[in-house]
Scaffold this motif. Structure first.
Motif, PDB file in Angstrom:
ATOM      1  N   TYR A 133       7.750   0.545   7.087  1.00  0.00           N
ATOM      2  CA  TYR A 133       6.904  -0.557   7.563  1.00  0.00           C
ATOM      3  C   TYR A 133       6.790  -0.580   9.090  1.00  0.00           C
ATOM      4  CZ  TYR A 133       5.647  -5.478   8.414  1.00  0.00           C
ATOM      5  OH  TYR A 133       5.070  -6.626   8.863  1.00  0.00           O
ATOM      6  N   ASN A 180      -4.086   3.735   4.631  1.00  0.00           N
ATOM      7  CA  ASN A 180      -4.261   4.750   3.596  1.00  0.00           C
ATOM      8  C   ASN A 180      -4.313   6.138   4.241  1.00  0.00           C
ATOM      9  OD1 ASN A 180      -4.309   2.802   1.609  1.00  0.00           O
ATOM     10  ND2 ASN A 180      -6.524   2.799   1.403  1.00  0.00           N
ATOM     11  N   ALA A 235      -0.187  -7.920   4.673  1.00  0.00           N
ATOM     12  CA  ALA A 235       0.054  -9.346   4.444  1.00  0.00           C
ATOM     13  C   ALA A 235       0.476 -10.038   5.739  1.00  0.00           C
ATOM     14  CB  ALA A 235       1.128  -9.544   3.378  1.00  0.00           C
ATOM     15  N   ARG A 254       1.219  -2.809   1.703  1.00  0.00           N
ATOM     16  CA  ARG A 254       0.899  -4.174   1.253  1.00  0.00           C
ATOM     17  C   ARG A 254       1.587  -5.219   2.141  1.00  0.00           C
ATOM     18  NH1 ARG A 254       3.071  -3.925  -3.506  1.00  0.00           N
ATOM     19  NH2 ARG A 254       4.995  -4.932  -2.843  1.00  0.00           N
ATOM     20  N   ASN A 255       2.854  -5.013   2.449  1.00  0.00           N
ATOM     21  CA  ASN A 255       3.584  -5.961   3.295  1.00  0.00           C
ATOM     22  C   ASN A 255       3.055  -5.980   4.721  1.00  0.00           C
ATOM     23  OD1 ASN A 255       5.256  -6.853   1.220  1.00  0.00           O
ATOM     24  ND2 ASN A 255       6.753  -5.257   1.593  1.00  0.00           N
ATOM     25  N   ARG A 299       4.539   4.301  -4.977  1.00  0.00           N
ATOM     26  CA  ARG A 299       4.944   2.891  -5.064  1.00  0.00           C
ATOM     27  C   ARG A 299       5.595   2.425  -3.759  1.00  0.00           C
ATOM     28  NH1 ARG A 299       8.574   0.704 -10.031  1.00  0.00           N
ATOM     29  NH2 ARG A 299       9.019  -1.349  -9.209  1.00  0.00           N
ATOM     30  N   ARG A 311      -6.857  -1.738   5.641  1.00  0.00           N
ATOM     31  CA  ARG A 311      -6.182  -0.850   4.692  1.00  0.00           C
ATOM     32  C   ARG A 311      -6.573   0.615   4.899  1.00  0.00           C
ATOM     33  NH1 ARG A 311      -3.214  -0.225   0.184  1.00  0.00           N
ATOM     34  NH2 ARG A 311      -2.723  -2.390  -0.148  1.00  0.00           N
ATOM     35  N   GLU A 328       2.771   1.977  -1.351  1.00  0.00           N
ATOM     36  CA  GLU A 328       2.028   0.752  -1.647  1.00  0.00           C
ATOM     37  C   GLU A 328       2.782  -0.476  -1.146  1.00  0.00           C
ATOM     38  OE1 GLU A 328      -0.569  -2.080  -2.567  1.00  0.00           O
ATOM     39  OE2 GLU A 328      -0.987   0.064  -2.517  1.00  0.00           O
ATOM     40  N   GLU A 329       4.095  -0.478  -1.280  1.00  0.00           N
ATOM     41  CA  GLU A 329       4.900  -1.631  -0.857  1.00  0.00           C
ATOM     42  C   GLU A 329       4.861  -1.827   0.653  1.00  0.00           C
ATOM     43  OE1 GLU A 329       9.539  -3.121  -1.037  1.00  0.00           O
ATOM     44  OE2 GLU A 329       8.862  -1.648  -2.508  1.00  0.00           O
TER      45      GLU A 329
END
Length: 111
Positions: A14, A60, A49, A45-46, A38, A56, A41-42
């Motif tokens: 992150y 990506n 947010a 997504r965080n 996964r 995005r 994605e986590e």
């Protein structure tokens, strides 16, 4: 001497500074990184947010660059193993499953 296999959890991917450092160390063959779609994605997504000003598509692209640079890092087909695990935080089961599937020596995480 073989290098250690290490799973990078979403929480260390992150922050850009930590992600960049970990990827630089991997590029120097100090360890072999592992993650999954996964995990990608986590962390994405965080990030989105907490930073609605970001898009995005940029992240990506970052994911694609990571996957292209380290194609051996992507771990798949671990869900059967994940279902057999029962950690106190169920959200961590997939990270442990990735570590087991990839024979990782370590998991880099904040929690």
């Amino acid at each position: 001497m073989p290098i250690d296999v290490v799973v990078l959890d979403a929480c260390v991917l992150y922050p850009a500074s930590i992600r960049d450092l970990l990827l630089l160390l991997a590029a120097e063959d100090l360890y072999s990184p592992k993650w999954s779609n996964r995990i990608h994605e986590e962390w994405i997504r965080n990030l989105l947010a907490n930073r609605p000003d970001l898009y995005r598509t940029k992240w990506n692209r970052t994911q694609r660059l990571m996957d292209d640079t380290f194609p051996e890092a992507i771990v798949k087909n671990f869900s059967g193993l994940e279902k057999k695990l029962s950690l106190p935080d169920l959200d961590d089961n997939h990270v442990l499953a990735i570590a087991i599937k990839s024979n990782a020596k370590k998991i880099v995480t904040f929690n």
